[in-house]
Design a protein around this motif. Structure first.
Motif, PDB file in Angstrom:
ATOM      1  N   LEU A 105     -18.845  26.832 -19.480  1.00  0.00           N
ATOM      2  CA  LEU A 105     -19.058  26.487 -17.847  1.00  0.00           C
ATOM      3  C   LEU A 105     -19.772  28.216 -17.347  1.00  0.00           C
ATOM      4  N   GLU A 119     -11.545  24.655  -7.837  1.00  0.00           N
ATOM      5  CA  GLU A 119     -10.987  23.791  -8.926  1.00  0.00           C
ATOM      6  C   GLU A 119     -10.324  24.384 -10.220  1.00  0.00           C
ATOM      7  N   THR A 123     -15.079  36.210  -7.980  1.00  0.00           N
ATOM      8  CA  THR A 123     -16.347  35.668  -9.343  1.00  0.00           C
ATOM      9  C   THR A 123     -17.999  36.112  -9.839  1.00  0.00           C
ATOM     10  N   HIS A 140     -18.269  28.778 -10.350  1.00  0.00           N
ATOM     11  CA  HIS A 140     -18.239  27.235 -10.494  1.00  0.00           C
ATOM     12  C   HIS A 140     -16.174  27.598  -9.457  1.00  0.00           C
ATOM     13  N   ASP A 141     -16.950  26.576  -8.382  1.00  0.00           N
ATOM     14  CA  ASP A 141     -15.827  26.237  -7.493  1.00  0.00           C
ATOM     15  C   ASP A 141     -14.071  26.940  -7.860  1.00  0.00           C
ATOM     16  N   PHE A 188     -15.285  29.976 -21.092  1.00  0.00           N
ATOM     17  CA  PHE A 188     -14.836  30.638 -19.775  1.00  0.00           C
ATOM     18  C   PHE A 188     -14.458  31.318 -19.241  1.00  0.00           C
ATOM     19  N   ASP A 245     -18.209  18.745 -21.010  1.00  0.00           N
ATOM     20  CA  ASP A 245     -19.196  19.657 -19.919  1.00  0.00           C
ATOM     21  C   ASP A 245     -18.061  21.206 -19.696  1.00  0.00           C
ATOM     22  N   GLU A 262     -10.732  28.093 -15.206  1.00  0.00           N
ATOM     23  CA  GLU A 262     -11.831  28.150 -14.207  1.00  0.00           C
ATOM     24  C   GLU A 262     -12.621  26.962 -14.602  1.00  0.00           C
ATOM     25  N   GLY A 263     -12.502  25.608 -13.496  1.00  0.00           N
ATOM     26  CA  GLY A 263     -13.411  24.644 -13.001  1.00  0.00           C
ATOM     27  C   GLY A 263     -12.137  23.965 -13.423  1.00  0.00           C
TER      28      GLY A 263
END
Length: 345
Positions: free
Chosen positions: A177, A185, A6, A181-182, A83, A174, A267-268
């Motif tokens: 990013l 996801e 991350t 992010h989680d 992202f 949205d 990502e996400g």
């Protein structure tokens, strides 16, 4: 995904955002220096036709960024998607950053002999940057030159099956990013994209070019939106997607071979991939409104996705159609020069 991974993704995003800020702030003559502050000396850069592959910041600036800045006054970027993710397609995991949107400015001087309009102009773009040891070591940049020609009034191909316009970003607004992010996801998005790719590969092997809509429903929402490259255009809802893209594409092109991807990441709720090339096929006639060629040709393709729940909702696609057509004997940019009575440099 570990905390270390991350952190690597966030560091990679910061490096790419710093590069973009430097490029936006640099004059045409200073683009190479702006690049050199953020990329490796042996940076491998892939650009669609006619920019091709380049090595190092000086070559990339000379091939693309300096001429673009000389043609577009007050050039800047308007990003809709940004992202990062870890691609595991290579021998070792790689960190990539994906960005998509428009390069915008006043089109004041001809670019690639496409006539300047003096007006605000949007050049669709998608970028993939691989970051290693704090530097950008590899990039793929796709720009939609047919979209630029359309705005300049010299669009060279027959009418498209879909709508050609200045495409918006995600419906959910949205797509940037910038923070972490989680990981779960992103894993769900990547799994869905990979399942869809596997379904398409199986369909290619089957030779069934009129597959029913149920095959699509396994991965796509019924009210999905697909933003294809200029030449094909955009379409909305699964039935129109079939009518205006998948059927014309599948029925007009034979000998489809999937060559794999260079990078595939998520990502996400956002995922993407690109290949060099992704596909090889042979035009039977009808694709882009053109006759068949009988010559196998390569498609370098970018796909960027937004997932909503357990299905895909939006898809932005870039194809290096100028390269694809040149492999079949149609040099779109040279034909534009001929029509404008411009001697080849």
């Amino acid at each position: 995904m570990t905390d270390q991974t991350t952190a690597e993704l966030q560091e990679a995003k910061a490096r790419v955002r710093a590069l973009n800020a430097a490029l936006d702030g640099a004059m045409a003559a200073d683009k190479a220096a702006a690049l050199a502050d953020h990329v490796a000396p042996d940076w491998h850069w892939r650009g669609m036709h006619p920019f091709h592959e380049q090595t190092g910041p000086d070559a990339v600036a000379r091939a693309f960024w300096t001429p673009l800045a000389e043609s577009f006054t007050s050039l800047h970027r308007r990003e809709d998607v940004f992202f990062a993710g870890q691609s595991t397609l290579g021998a070792t995991p790689q960190v990539w950053v994906c960005a998509m949107g428009h390069l915008t400015g006043l089109f004041d001087r001809d670019f690639l002999d496409i006539p300047a309009t003096g007006k605000l102009t949007w050049l669709r773009h998608a970028e993939f940057h691989r970051v290693s040891d704090g530097r950008i070591v590899e990039t793929a940049l796709f720009v939609d030159l047919l979209a630029l020609m359309h705005q300049a009034g010299v669009y060279p191909l027959p009418p498209a099956t879909g709508a050609m316009a200045i495409y918006p970003g995600p419906r959910t607004h949205d797509g940037l990013l910038t923070g972490p992010h989680d990981p779960a996801e992103g894993a769900a998005t990547l799994a869905l994209v990979e399942r869809m790719v596997a379904d398409l590969s199986a369909l290619n092997r089957s030779g069934n070019d009129r597959a029913g809509i149920e095959m699509l429903r396994a991965s796509w929402h019924d009210d999905m939106t697909w933003y294809g490259p200029f030449g094909i255009g955009a379409t909305h809802t699964l039935p129109r997607y079939q009518d205006q893209h998948t059927f014309p594409f599948r029925l007009s092109l034979g000998g489809k071979t999937f060559n794999g991807h260079v990078a595939r990441l998520a990502e996400g709720n956002y995922g993407a991939f690109f290949g060099w090339p992704n596909l090889t096929n042979t035009s039977r006639g009808g694709f882009l409104g053109l006759p068949g060629s009988g010559t196998p040709a390569d498609m370098r393709v970018v796909d960027i996705y937004r997932r909503a729940g357990d299905k895909l909702a939006e898809n932005w696609v870039f194809i290096d159609l100028l390269h694809y057509l040149k492999m079949q004997g149609l040099d779109v940019l040279e034909r534009n020069r001929q029509l404008r009575r411009i001697s080849h440099p």
